[in-house]
Design a protein around this motif. Structure first.
Motif, short mmCIF file in Angstrom:
data_model
loop_
_atom_site.label_atom_id
_atom_site.label_comp_id
_atom_site.label_asym_id
_atom_site.label_seq_id
_atom_site.Cartn_x
_atom_site.Cartn_y
_atom_site.Cartn_z
N VAL A 1 0.84 -1.20 0.00
CA VAL A 1 0.00 0.00 0.00
C VAL A 1 0.88 1.25 0.00
O VAL A 1 0.66 2.19 -0.77
CB VAL A 1 -0.95 0.00 1.22
N SER A 2 1.93 1.25 0.84
CA SER A 2 2.84 2.39 0.88
C SER A 2 3.46 2.62 -0.48
O SER A 2 3.56 3.75 -0.97
CB SER A 2 3.98 2.13 1.88
N GLN A 3 3.88 1.55 -1.10
CA GLN A 3 4.53 1.64 -2.40
C GLN A 3 3.58 2.24 -3.43
O GLN A 3 3.97 3.08 -4.25
CB GLN A 3 4.97 0.24 -2.83
N THR A 4 2.31 1.80 -3.36
CA THR A 4 1.31 2.31 -4.30
C THR A 4 1.09 3.81 -4.09
O THR A 4 1.03 4.58 -5.04
CB THR A 4 -0.02 1.56 -4.10
N ILE A 5 1.00 4.22 -2.80
CA ILE A 5 0.77 5.63 -2.52
C ILE A 5 1.95 6.47 -3.00
O ILE A 5 1.79 7.54 -3.58
CB ILE A 5 0.53 5.85 -1.00
N LEU B 1 3.81 5.81 -5.35
CA LEU B 1 3.96 5.56 -6.78
C LEU B 1 5.35 5.00 -7.12
O LEU B 1 5.97 5.34 -8.12
CB LEU B 1 3.74 6.86 -7.58
N GLY B 2 5.83 4.16 -6.21
CA GLY B 2 7.10 3.50 -6.44
C GLY B 2 8.30 4.41 -6.24
O GLY B 2 9.44 3.96 -6.22
N GLY B 3 8.06 5.72 -6.08
CA GLY B 3 9.20 6.62 -5.89
C GLY B 3 9.25 7.10 -4.46
O GLY B 3 9.05 6.31 -3.54
N ASN B 4 9.52 8.40 -4.27
CA ASN B 4 9.46 8.90 -2.91
C ASN B 4 8.85 10.29 -2.88
O ASN B 4 8.78 10.99 -3.89
CB ASN B 4 10.84 8.89 -2.26
N ILE B 5 8.35 10.63 -1.70
CA ILE B 5 7.75 11.95 -1.48
C ILE B 5 8.55 12.60 -0.37
O ILE B 5 8.75 12.02 0.68
CB ILE B 5 6.28 11.83 -1.03
N THR B 6 9.05 13.80 -0.62
CA THR B 6 9.87 14.46 0.37
C THR B 6 9.04 15.44 1.18
O THR B 6 8.26 16.23 0.62
CB THR B 6 11.02 15.22 -0.30
N ILE B 7 9.19 15.37 2.48
CA ILE B 7 8.52 16.33 3.35
C ILE B 7 9.44 17.56 3.46
O ILE B 7 10.57 17.45 3.94
CB ILE B 7 8.24 15.73 4.73
N THR B 8 9.00 18.68 2.98
CA THR B 8 9.80 19.91 3.07
C THR B 8 8.85 21.07 3.30
O THR B 8 7.66 20.99 2.98
CB THR B 8 10.61 20.14 1.76
N LYS C 1 12.16 12.47 6.58
CA LYS C 1 11.65 13.40 5.57
C LYS C 1 11.43 12.78 4.20
O LYS C 1 10.45 13.05 3.54
CB LYS C 1 12.58 14.62 5.41
N ASN C 2 12.37 11.95 3.78
CA ASN C 2 12.28 11.42 2.43
C ASN C 2 11.56 10.07 2.49
O ASN C 2 12.16 9.04 2.80
CB ASN C 2 13.71 11.25 1.89
N MET C 3 10.24 10.09 2.18
CA MET C 3 9.44 8.89 2.39
C MET C 3 9.39 8.03 1.14
O MET C 3 8.91 8.45 0.10
CB MET C 3 7.99 9.30 2.74
N ASP C 4 9.89 6.79 1.28
CA ASP C 4 9.65 5.84 0.19
C ASP C 4 9.09 4.55 0.79
O ASP C 4 8.91 4.45 2.00
CB ASP C 4 10.91 5.60 -0.63
N ALA C 5 8.83 3.58 -0.05
CA ALA C 5 8.12 2.39 0.40
C ALA C 5 8.96 1.54 1.35
O ALA C 5 8.42 0.71 2.07
CB ALA C 5 7.69 1.56 -0.81
N GLN C 6 10.28 1.73 1.35
CA GLN C 6 11.12 0.87 2.20
C GLN C 6 11.21 1.38 3.63
O GLN C 6 11.71 0.68 4.51
CB GLN C 6 12.54 0.78 1.62
N HIS C 7 10.70 2.58 3.87
CA HIS C 7 10.84 3.20 5.18
C HIS C 7 10.17 2.36 6.28
O HIS C 7 9.02 1.96 6.15
CB HIS C 7 10.21 4.60 5.12
N GLY C 8 10.92 2.09 7.35
CA GLY C 8 10.37 1.33 8.47
C GLY C 8 10.54 -0.16 8.38
O GLY C 8 10.09 -0.90 9.25
N GLN C 9 11.23 -0.61 7.33
CA GLN C 9 11.35 -2.05 7.13
C GLN C 9 12.14 -2.71 8.27
O GLN C 9 13.18 -2.19 8.69
CB GLN C 9 12.07 -2.32 5.81
#
Lengths: 366, 508
Positions: A129-133, A135-142, A253-261
């Motif tokens: 689900v994270s990966q889908t949100i 979109l396979g890339g990452n979203i940066t919190i800034t 800050k830099n959120m991708d699907a692998q975060h928290g693994q």
């Protein structure tokens, strides 16, 4: 409390050795950094401890941490985020976390599914689900968005709410040399320990948690709402993971699907180090805190430890981590065996000494 | 004693935390002999047999087989020496078939663990063994489909497969029907003929007097004496087991005409899941209503339905005239219906928790007006319970796992007594409890009934049923066979209803 005490001594020895080998270990910058890492780990480890003490397990924690971070970034960060109010992003993320806990708890208690399987399923599913949100890339919190204008210049938009959000892991109370002595994550963690410890050790709910872990059938026969309590522990675990996830997102800050693994494995290891038994019925919040401190200090201390010019190989970190867990449980078990043997011997002597005289009757033919 | 005994145990001593389980115990067995081992619960029979079976190492003493000293360190070693222990709770793997169970741990293996299982050879060998024990079933029958009696036969076949020379049977008939027991006895005779020594543990006097060539009695972990068949009688055995005459003091006096109370619990047409017929009964205020029947006769299941563990498929119950429909144990507890279960360790206590914590558990909300546990109140209530039932413990903060069976049962009782029971269900209240504690528990039961509490007592100990009950409900194959009043109550009358097929008409 034996395990907790032993681990506390081990922790002190570890810190002492690190300090002697490299005095900069106790400098303010590292104190700030390490205490913040310990705090974020402890927040969700306390949650998972509720599940472990009932005799369950929660493997979805790391994925929940990842998912909450991704949701906050997706909803509230500048594009590719949606720039919605931060309160909404955090609210939705926490709501989703609690909902995940509730669904897991209901599946485990109402359908009598095994916690390992249910939470393993959610671990994989939420990762997707994270990966889908994202979109396979990452979203940066800034907190600023730079837009190139058609005229050639640029326009910068600031988001004060996000500035405050990211300050959440930088700021705190009582500043020394520019960093706070008590960072916000540490304060939040102290509140979690306070409330968690109070619930677990001083309330009816806490007593139920221990009783279920100690003997589920007897708890049922005592009229305890076993299913409801168990479900709630999964909600607590996921909720705490959500809270930790929000802090981690502000930090990384830099959120991708692998975060928290694999974060859940660190929390489980910390809980066990601190005296929780995976069989259930055992464990304390203070023990979990000590376990978390040990896990994080090993991690951090690796960068500091040196003997003269010799520095340990960075690649050994995982080996040391694993070995510490194994040595801890082996030592604990050995002490336990020795103690119970000694108790048996003493009890035997005590029973043998006040010898009542027994007459041997042998009626009938021998 | 003309020859070297097959087995000799001399001066066996065994300690456990807090107890000296066996002290200088001796025993001997000839081949082709049936030796009954008798003693109250906690006398040390099971411990002695576990030492013989290799499960425990003794702290002192020696064991000789055919005159030479052996050291039985480990179950495998005991098996290798031809000792087979058949546990009271049968140790079969329900997911395997008969042949698989007979050869479990004893599979023919030429190449170690990787030897492929030869199903045909195993089945053929199993079939031969099954013929020896008179069980006419194919070896491929799954064990989960067998009756308790058939499982017992499989256990014996398993012992024979090991070429066992010494077979220990621990309460083998406790879950068998009368017919199955008869079959077991004839197999035991067959084993004798084959020169196998049998150690037979049972509480059932008639069986022991009929089967045993010799009886060895233990009491409080010590050897008391031997009786041979000619010199044995029920009275002599009981005297040796108990160490004193069993007198009227053992059971408290119950009021001669039972008190006539108003109906408290009315069970009308309740269908317990799995039962063939609905159940009707009424329990009166202040009476002890006994429930007699064989294991599996449906008594425990009926109690679980009354306590809300399982929901009935139909019928109605009333409690004090008001409808009573417990959906779970919480509902039952809220109405003052409590159950002290048969299996204390599994259902009755949270063993790693203290006496105080166990005592407060079902009622814990009343210890926490604002969610905060009132520990002083918890301690006071627990201490009152300990004092009232005379539980032997250093403090209420002792973990219940460290208590003896009798004291554990007292903690279970104390936890319910603290909550003013209306109906108290006691499932096998004295199982696994020593004689002294038993007498105390009987006294408490009588006192509680006199206070007006209704007690439903499920018991497999006949004497207990006859001496304690105001009326006795006899169950068989999950039906109520009859309800007997106190007058004219006798063990024979109950046993007839429990077992005899003819009795069914009286109930219908």
């Amino acid at each position: 409390m034996r395990r907790e005490l032993g681990m506390f001594v081990a922790l002190l020895l570890m810190c002492g050795a690190l300090w002697v080998s490299n005095p900069s270990f106790v400098e303010q910058a590292n104190r700030f950094y390490t205490s913040r890492q310990i705090a974020m780990l402890t927040i969700y480890a306390v949650g998972i401890a509720f599940v472990i003490i009932t005799g369950g397990i929660d493997l979805s924690v790391g994925s929940v941490i990842g998912l909450t971070g991704v949701i906050v970034a997706k909803l509230s960060a500048p594009p590719p985020g949606m720039r919605l109010p931060l309160v909404l992003g955090i609210g939705v993320a926490l709501g989703v976390a609690l909902l995940v806990g509730l669904i897991q708890g209901l599946l485990i208690t109402r359908l009598d599914l095994q916690p390992f399987i249910v939470t393993l399923g959610f671990m994989l599913l939420l990762r997707g689900v994270s990966q889908t949100i994202a979109l396979g890339g990452n979203i940066t919190i800034t907190d600023q968005q730079v837009v190139t204008l058609s005229g050639g210049g640029t326009q910068t938009t600031h988001f004060p709410a996000l500035t405050h959000y990211m300050d959440l892991v930088k700021g705190g109370l009582f500043y020394v040399h520019g960093t706070p002595l008590l960072s916000w994550p540490v304060l939040i963690c102290l509140v979690v320990i306070g409330i968690g410890g109070y619930i677990l050790h001083y309330t009816v709910f806490g007593r139920y948690v221990y009783a279920i872990g100690g003997n589920r059938d007897a708890a049922e026969y005592s009229g305890i709402p076993v299913k409801r309590v168990e479900t709630l522990t999964y909600v607590i675990s996921a909720g705490m993971a959500g809270l930790a996830g929000i802090l981690y997102a502000a930090f990384i800050k830099n959120m991708d699907a692998q975060h928290g693994q694999s974060y859940e494995l660190i929390a489980i290891a910390a809980a066990v180090l601190g005296g929780c038994s995976l069989r259930g019925g055992e464990g304390t919040v203070i023990g979990v805190l000590i376990g978390c401190m040990i896990m994080q200090i090993i991690d951090n201390g690796f960068n500091y430890f040196r003997i003269g010019n010799w520095v340990p190989n960075e690649n050994w970190k995982a080996i040391v981590n694993g070995a510490v867990i194994l040595v801890a449980v082996i030592l604990d078990r050995t002490v336990h065996i020795v103690q119970s043997k000694r108790r048996t011997r003493r009890a035997g002597l005590a029973a043998a000494s006040p010898q009542p005289t027994v007459e041997v009757v042998s009626p009938g033919a021998a | 004693m003309n020859t070297v005994p097959l087995l000799e145990m001399r001066g066996i001593t065994k300690r456990f935390p807090g107890v000296l389980a066996l002290q200088d115990v001796s025993l001997h067995l000839q081949s082709g002999e049936v030796l009954a081992l008798m003693g109250e619960n906690g006398a040390g029979k099971s411990t002695l047999m576990k030492i013989l079976g290799g499960a425990y190492l003794p702290d002192g003493g020696e064991i000789r087989i055919d005159g030479s000293v052996v050291s039985l360190n480990g179950i495998r070693e005991a098996k290798r020496l031809g000792i087979a222990l058949i546990h009271q709770e049968l140790m079969l793997a329900p997911n395997l078939d008969i042949a698989g169970n007979i050869f479990l741990g004893n599979e023919p293996r030429r190449f170690g663990l990787v030897t492929p299982l030869s199903r045909t050879r195993m089945n053929a060998a199993a079939a031969a063994l099954l013929r020896r024990v008179g069980l006419g079933l194919p070896p491929t029958t799954p064990v989960s489909t067998l009756t308790a009696g058939q499982m017992q036969m499989v256990e014996i076949a398993k012992a024979l497969a090991l070429n066992a020379r010494i077979i220990i049977m621990d309460e083998p008939t406790s879950s068998l029907t009368a017919g199955e027991s008869q079959q077991l006895f004839s197999i035991i005779h067959q084993l004798k003929q084959d020169g196998i020594g049998v150690i037979y543990i049972s509480h059932r006097m008639e069986e022991v007097l009929m089967l045993a060539d010799r009886i060895t009695v233990l009491r409080d972990g010590k050897y008391v004496g031997d009786l041979d068949r000619a010199g044995a009688s029920q009275d002599k055995i009981v005297n040796m087991m108990v160490g004193r005459e069993l007198s009227g003091h053992y059971f408290p006096d119950r009021p001669a005409p039972p008190p006539i109370g108003h109906p408290v619990l009315v069970v009308n047409g309740i269908i317990v899941p799995g039962a063939p017929a609905p159940v009707n009964m009424i329990a009166l205020r202040g009476e002890i209503l006994g429930f007699a029947g064989l294991v599996g006769s449906g008594r425990t299941e009926l109690m679980q339905t009354i306590f809300g563990v399982t929901r009935p498929l139909g019928g109605v119950m009333t409690l004090d005239g008001a409808p009573y429909r417990p959906r779970n144990t919480r509902d039952a507890i809220a109405r003052g219906v409590y159950l002290a279960p048969e299996d204390r360790k599994r259902h009755g206590l949270v063993l790693p928790m203290t006496i105080a914590q166990n005592t407060s558990l079902p009622d814990i909300r009343n210890y926490a007006p604002l969610g905060f546990l009132h520990r002083r109140k918890e301690r006071q209530v627990a201490e009152a319970g300990v004092a009232r039932l005379r539980t032997r413990t250093p403090s209420v903060y002792q973990k219940t796992v460290n208590l003896s069976g009798g004291n554990q049962q007292k903690v279970v009782l104390a936890k319910w007594l603290a909550m003013n029971p209306k109906v108290l269900i006691l499932d096998e209240p004295t199982r696994g409890i020593d004689v002294g504690a038993k007498a105390e528990i009987y006294r408490h039961m009588a006192a509680l009934a006199a206070e007006g509490i209704t007690i439903l007592m499920v018991s497999s100990e006949m004497e207990e049923v006859v001496k304690m009950s105001d009326r006795v409900v006899v169950m068989r194959e999950r039906r109520i066979q009859g309800i007997l009043p106190r007058e004219g109550l006798s063990q024979e009358r109950i046993a007839q209803l429990m077992t005899a097929k003819v009795a069914r008409e009286t109930a219908a």
